[in-house]
Design an enzyme around this catalytic site. Structure first.
Site, PDB file in Angstrom:
ATOM      1  N   LYS A   2       0.730  -1.230   0.039  1.00 52.38           N
ATOM      2  CA  LYS A   2       0.087  -0.121   0.139  1.00 52.38           C
ATOM      3  C   LYS A   2       0.862   1.152   0.112  1.00 52.38           C
ATOM      4  O   LYS A   2       1.497   1.838   1.191  1.00 52.38           O
ATOM      5  CB  LYS A   2      -0.857  -0.032   1.209  1.00 52.38           C
TER       6      LYS A   2
ATOM      7  N   GLY B  96       6.504   5.050   8.679  1.00 57.03           N
ATOM      8  CA  GLY B  96       5.560   6.461   8.839  1.00 57.03           C
ATOM      9  C   GLY B  96       5.387   7.060  10.095  1.00 57.03           C
ATOM     10  O   GLY B  96       6.475   6.828  10.913  1.00 57.03           O
TER      11      GLY B  96
ATOM     12  N   THR C  75       0.265   6.688  13.633  1.00 56.21           N
ATOM     13  CA  THR C  75      -0.019   5.751  12.727  1.00 56.21           C
ATOM     14  C   THR C  75       0.184   4.266  13.307  1.00 56.21           C
ATOM     15  O   THR C  75      -0.710   3.112  13.191  1.00 56.21           O
ATOM     16  CB  THR C  75       0.318   6.015  11.447  1.00 56.21           C
TER      17      THR C  75
ATOM     18  N   GLU D  61       9.230   1.366  11.010  1.00 52.71           N
ATOM     19  CA  GLU D  61      10.329   2.470  11.072  1.00 52.71           C
ATOM     20  C   GLU D  61       9.646   3.765  11.199  1.00 52.71           C
ATOM     21  O   GLU D  61       8.903   4.127  10.188  1.00 52.71           O
ATOM     22  CB  GLU D  61      11.183   2.127   9.659  1.00 52.71           C
TER      23      GLU D  61
ATOM     24  N   GLU E 237       9.101  16.128  15.790  1.00 56.45           N
ATOM     25  CA  GLU E 237       9.613  15.845  14.671  1.00 56.45           C
ATOM     26  C   GLU E 237       8.794  17.124  13.736  1.00 56.45           C
ATOM     27  O   GLU E 237       7.754  16.879  13.587  1.00 56.45           O
ATOM     28  CB  GLU E 237       9.343  14.429  14.230  1.00 56.45           C
TER      29      GLU E 237
HETATM   30  P1  ADP Z   1       3.085  10.692   6.923  1.00 55.45           P
HETATM   31  O1  ADP Z   1       3.162  11.441   7.972  1.00 55.45           O
HETATM   32  O2  ADP Z   1       4.447   9.946   6.250  1.00 55.45           O
HETATM   33  O3  ADP Z   1       1.988  10.623   5.691  1.00 55.45           O
HETATM   34  P2  ADP Z   1       1.567   8.260   7.892  1.00 55.45           P
HETATM   35  O4  ADP Z   1       1.758   7.461   9.140  1.00 55.45           O
HETATM   36  O5  ADP Z   1       0.245   9.198   7.954  1.00 55.45           O
HETATM   37  O6  ADP Z   1       2.857   9.244   7.857  1.00 55.45           O
HETATM   38  O7  ADP Z   1       1.346   7.477   6.674  1.00 55.45           O
HETATM   39  C1  ADP Z   1       2.243   6.567   6.237  1.00 55.45           C
HETATM   40  C2  ADP Z   1       1.726   5.532   5.480  1.00 55.45           C
HETATM   41  O8  ADP Z   1       0.472   4.768   6.278  1.00 55.45           O
HETATM   42  C3  ADP Z   1       0.818   5.918   4.219  1.00 55.45           C
HETATM   43  O9  ADP Z   1       0.797   4.908   3.268  1.00 55.45           O
HETATM   44  C4  ADP Z   1      -0.685   6.097   4.932  1.00 55.45           C
HETATM   45  O10 ADP Z   1      -1.523   5.881   3.646  1.00 55.45           O
HETATM   46  C5  ADP Z   1      -0.691   4.860   5.919  1.00 55.45           C
HETATM   47  N1  ADP Z   1      -1.723   4.980   6.685  1.00 55.45           N
HETATM   48  C6  ADP Z   1      -2.142   6.237   7.546  1.00 55.45           C
HETATM   49  N2  ADP Z   1      -2.932   5.846   8.241  1.00 55.45           N
HETATM   50  C7  ADP Z   1      -3.270   4.381   8.200  1.00 55.45           C
HETATM   51  C8  ADP Z   1      -3.942   3.479   9.145  1.00 55.45           C
HETATM   52  N3  ADP Z   1      -4.970   3.774  10.060  1.00 55.45           N
HETATM   53  N4  ADP Z   1      -3.946   1.955   8.824  1.00 55.45           N
HETATM   54  C9  ADP Z   1      -2.982   1.760   7.938  1.00 55.45           C
HETATM   55  N5  ADP Z   1      -2.171   2.575   7.274  1.00 55.45           N
HETATM   56  C10 ADP Z   1      -2.460   4.019   7.393  1.00 55.45           C
END
Ligand code: ADP
Length: 491
Positions: free
Chosen positions: A188, A241, A245, A263, A394
């Site tokens: 994803k 990410g 999250t 990570e 951050e």
């Molecule tokens: P960033 O600030 O780098 O966007 P996120 O953690 O929001 O950090 O996003 C990193 C990835 O995690 C993206 O691919 C995002 O779509 C995915 N993501 C965000 N929320 C969720 C969730 N609740 N469950 C699974 N994946 C998620």
């Protein structure tokens, strides 16, 4: 929805916007799409298929079938090596086009994408191609007339969720060890940067990976991402990410007892002693914070400078920062492009405002650049105190907090006073001091007299809230294998 869309600019070919499920590029079940935006111009590049739970379900089933009973499950490890190497070759053959597509979708400078990200992508695939047939068990001396050995078996279906800051590099870090170990994948990508992963999916199909081994479902985190984490046919989630999250993912993954590796973020200390090679340290500090527009989880965003050299260091750094060229990321002379999107832009500008309010001194920058695209001037704050927001959180942007210190003990203690623990750096000519400090810093990576030196063979990951597990190196193979113990009675 059209299968392919004409790109708006430098990329000359059409590019893929569908989902990759079971070896075929398809529309999402709902038929929905979402726009992906060029952060340098704020223009829509393309409408991309938006996957959700229904598409994740199809992808997970395809990956499960490929793992349990497809040709992949019976393939000799050395043939996996061949396939992974073929993918690396195809990426190398298309390196210019891939770099341009990354720049279009992400906004990073072309010179960085072409000469930094892409060569590492190729290298990571080649490195792990070499591991596929070297994942060994052990024979174990046990009591009694028994023969015991271990096997390191592929873990199964790996769900991989990646961010937008290094889109292709994150694909490589995730796919390569999983494929070497014999897992199948549902990826994803981040909703901000869906395009290059799809192109890599096309190349993977061209390389000859069997159907279902690599599936790609673009979409949003709360829908596609969350359903991947919850899916009962998925054995593992590898996520890069934000920490918040990761906590949501960890809670949800607990239901199916999925293996997880994370990570996450950082607020990495970069410590410069008066006895360092100052010129080299200035360049290291600059790279440490401003690489990739500051959008690096390991950014050296807290710069500790020893009192005696503090003022001259800040002056030299500011002079270099002011000479940085911001602008069109396709211009090969550009050193800094736009931030990824409006959300990030607003967030970073909010931190800059807080830094000013809380009494830090703007040495340079501190405002947006131009009036189109999400550009922010590289910013240095001096006179930063440990309890200011810009010293603790951050920011994930081109904002450096410079902190003055006197003594070694003080530097180590203050550097470690953070919930993060991803990376750190030390600059000194005293080698004993360098190593002893490196051992005391609570971080997964410590650079001595350098910054941001990555290698496919060197493990990377976080202490404390910066992550769980390690990527890269031999260590990452553990993320994609299960250990089985077999005991045979010799009676
Ligand atoms: P960033 O600030 O780098 O966007 P996120 O953690 O929001 O950090 O996003 C990193 C990835 O995690 C993206 O691919 C995002 O779509 C995915 N993501 C965000 N929320 C969720 C969730 N609740 N469950 C699974 N994946 C998620």
């Amino acid at each position: 929805m059209a299968t392919v869309t004409e790109p708006r600019r430098e990329t000359q070919r059409t590019f893929q916007t569908q989902l990759l499920i079971d070896g075929k590029f398809v529309d999402s079940r709902s038929g929905k799409t979402f726009p992906t935006v060029n952060p340098a111009t704020e223009e829509v590049i393309a409408e991309v298929a938006e996957g959700d739970a229904a598409d994740i379900d199809l992808a997970a089933k395809a990956a499960r079938k490929a793992f349990d009973s497809g040709p992949w499950s019976k393939m000799d490890a050395r043939d996996r090596t061949r396939l992974i190497n073929r993918l690396a070759d195809l990426i190398e053959d298309n390196i210019d086009e891939l770099a341009e597509l990354e720049v279009l979708d992400n906004g990073k400078p072309l010179a960085e994408a072409r000469n930094g990200d892409l060569p590492m992508v190729v290298d990571v695939f080649r490195y792990y191609a070499g591991w596929a047939d070297k994942i060994h068990g052990q024979t174990i001396p046990v009591r009694g007339n028994n023969f015991t050995y271990t096997r390191r078996e592929p873990l199964g279906v790996a769900g991989q969720i990646i961010p937008w800051n290094f889109p292709m590099m994150m694909v490589a870090w995730k796919w390569a060890p999983a494929l070497a170990a014999g897992c199948t994948i549902v990826l994803k990508p981040a909703e901000q940067t869906p395009l290059t992963a799809l192109r890599m999916g096309e190349l993977a199909m061209e390389a000859g990976f069997p159907n279902g081994v690599i599936n790609i479902v673009n979409g949003f985190g709360e829908t596609a991402g969350a359903s991947l984490v919850a899916h009962p046919l998925v054995d593992k989630i590898a996520f890069t990410g934000e920490g918040n999250t990761a906590k949501i993912i960890m809670r949800s993954a607990a239901e199916t007892m999925k293996r997880i590796t994370f990570e996450l973020g950082g607020k990495s200390p970069n410590i410069v002693f008066a006895d360092a090679d100052i010129e080299k340290a200035v360049d290291g500090a600059l790279l440490g914070i401003y690489l990739n527009q500051g959008q690096c989880c390991c950014a050296g965003s807290r710069l500790f400078v020893q009192e005696e050299v503090h003022d001259q260091f800040v002056n030299r750094l500011a002079a270099k920062v002011q000479a940085r060229k911001l602008g069109d990321p396709f211009d090969l002379k550009t050193q800094q492009g736009p931030q990824i999107d409006k959300n990030q832009f607003d967030r970073i500008m909010g931190y800059i405002a807080k830094g000013k309010e809380q009494g830090a001194r703007v040495v340079t920058g501190g405002e947006r650049h131009g009036d189109k695209g999400f550009f922010i001037k590289p910013t240095i704050f001096a006179d930063v105190k440990d309890d200011m927001d810009i010293a603790r959180d951050e920011i994930f942007g081109p904002v450096l907090s410079v902190i003055k210190f006197k003594e070694v003990e003080e530097a180590v203690t203050r550097a470690n006073t953070t919930d993060f623990g991803l990376a750190a750096a030390v600059w000194t000519r005293d080698i004993a001091k360098a190593h002893s400090i490196a051992h005391r810093l609570r971080a997964g990576t410590v650079w001595i007299n350098c910054y941001d030196v990555f290698d496919a063979a060197a493990p990377f990951g976080g202490f404390k809230t910066s992550g769980i597990g390690r990527e890269l190196g031999e260590k990452a193979l553990d993320n994609y294998t299960e250990l089985k113990t077999v005991t045979v009675s010799l009676d």
